[in-house]
Design a protein around this motif. Structure first.
Motif, PDB file in Angstrom:
ATOM      1  N   HIS A  58     -17.430  -4.148  23.632  1.00 27.82           N
ATOM      2  CA  HIS A  58     -17.772  -2.805  23.160  1.00 27.82           C
ATOM      3  C   HIS A  58     -17.490  -2.783  21.665  1.00 27.82           C
ATOM      4  O   HIS A  58     -16.406  -2.392  21.221  1.00 27.82           O
ATOM      5  N   HIS A  61     -22.037  -3.399  24.739  1.00 27.53           N
ATOM      6  CA  HIS A  61     -22.393  -1.994  24.567  1.00 27.53           C
ATOM      7  C   HIS A  61     -23.292  -1.887  23.353  1.00 27.53           C
ATOM      8  O   HIS A  61     -23.040  -2.498  22.310  1.00 27.53           O
ATOM      9  N   THR A  96     -21.977   6.095  21.661  1.00 24.40           N
ATOM     10  CA  THR A  96     -21.016   6.069  22.754  1.00 24.40           C
ATOM     11  C   THR A  96     -20.423   7.458  22.967  1.00 24.40           C
ATOM     12  O   THR A  96     -20.233   8.216  22.010  1.00 24.40           O
ATOM     13  N   ASP A 152     -23.005   3.116  34.844  1.00 23.84           N
ATOM     14  CA  ASP A 152     -21.856   3.496  34.003  1.00 23.84           C
ATOM     15  C   ASP A 152     -20.818   4.266  34.822  1.00 23.84           C
ATOM     16  O   ASP A 152     -20.020   5.029  34.276  1.00 23.84           O
TER      17      ASP A 152
END
Length: 295
Positions: free
Chosen positions: A129, A159, A163, A253
């Motif tokens: 991420h 990712h 976000t 998710d």
């Protein structure tokens, strides 16, 4: 992994999060977790355990790739142990597929840890991420990890795009969106041509960049997690139906977005009948090495 019967599964969710350890330790600070919950309009604050996640997917005849995010260098929050996730997944191998996460700032120790997680714990991939971990994917800082991932045949999942972590917190909680432009993964795909890569999420505001990288680099795939399908950009739906029909993957998710909601909204998309099973299961089964079909 021997307990996973692909033929009996309705779908494979390639993007779910372990947010709490068996001892109650959370993967994010309370502030960032609350911001994420508000962003995704999650009902309730309780985080499901891995055992509860296994039961959730077993009831639905689905498998789920599960991971945490190790961003201790940037956040100061110790990660949920990768070993715990892998061991619990092994105990529920009919539904859970373990991925790991290693903070690139761990250096050589992180590289050794990554190899051990694959060879001794059977993890199938690694979650990055960049916005939370605070690094650009093409920074040489992470190349030692990529070398291990490519060599062992594991998957690198990045990712991409905006976000919900830190959304609404002053300064975004210090999380910088610039790190998650999918175009920064293009160099990685070029430098590690045999590494399997997943670009996670519709990559707002860089959707076209993600589509370009995935069509140009054979090892790059896209998962559809983190968004209700009713909000997918038209070009993403078009490419999923055509040029990328063998490289697009179902991801929810969970727990911030449930597979039930995702699948209900996905059913309303104009996806071709012959493409739908590819996205829901077949592409993931092949990428994860659960089928003999070549990539």
């Amino acid at each position: 992994m021997t307990g996973l019967d692909v033929a009996a599964l309705e779908a494979i969710d390639v993007h779910t999060h372990c947010e709490v350890s068996s001892r109650g330790h959370a993967s994010l600070s309370d502030e960032l977790h609350a911001a994420s919950g508000a962003y995704f309009k999650v009902e309730g604050e309780r985080k499901p355990t891995l055992e509860e996640m296994a039961a959730h997917y077993r009831e639905r005849r689905m498998a789920a790739v599960v991971f945490t995010v190790d961003a201790e260098h940037a956040t100061g929050t110790p990660p949920i142990p990768n070993e715990e996730i892998a061991e619990t997944a092994a105990a529920h191998s009919d539904v859970l597929v373990p991925f790991a996460s290693v903070d690139p700032f761990r250096g050589r120790a992180g590289v050794r840890q990554a190899r051990r997680l694959v060879e001794e714990y059977g993890v199938k991939g690694f979650k990055f991420h960049p916005s939370i971990q605070g690094f650009f994917p093409d920074d040489r800082l992470a190349y030692g990890l990529y070398e291990v991932i490519e060599e062992t045949g594991a998957i690198a999942l990045f990712h991409t795009g905006q976000t919900g972590i830190g959304a609404g917190v002053p300064g975004g909680g210090g999380i910088r969106l610039k790190y998650s432009n999918p175009l920064r993964v293009d160099d990685v795909a070029a430098d590690f041509p045999h590494m399997k890569i997943i670009l996670a999420h519709p990559s707002f505001p860089w959707q076209d960049e993600a589509l370009a990288v995935a069509t140009h680099k054979p090892g790059v795939h896209i998962d559809l997690s983190g968004w209700s399908p009713k909000y997918f950009p038209p070009q993403l739906v078009h490419y999923a139906n055509t040029l990328l029909k063998d490289k697009v993957l179902f991801g929810s998710d969970y727990p911030v977005l449930s597979p039930d909601r995702w699948l209900a909204d996905f059913a309303k998309l104009p996806i071709k009948d012959e493409v739908r099973p590819k996205i829901l299961k077949e592409n993931a089964a092949r990428l994860l090495g659960l089928t003999d079909s070549p990539l």
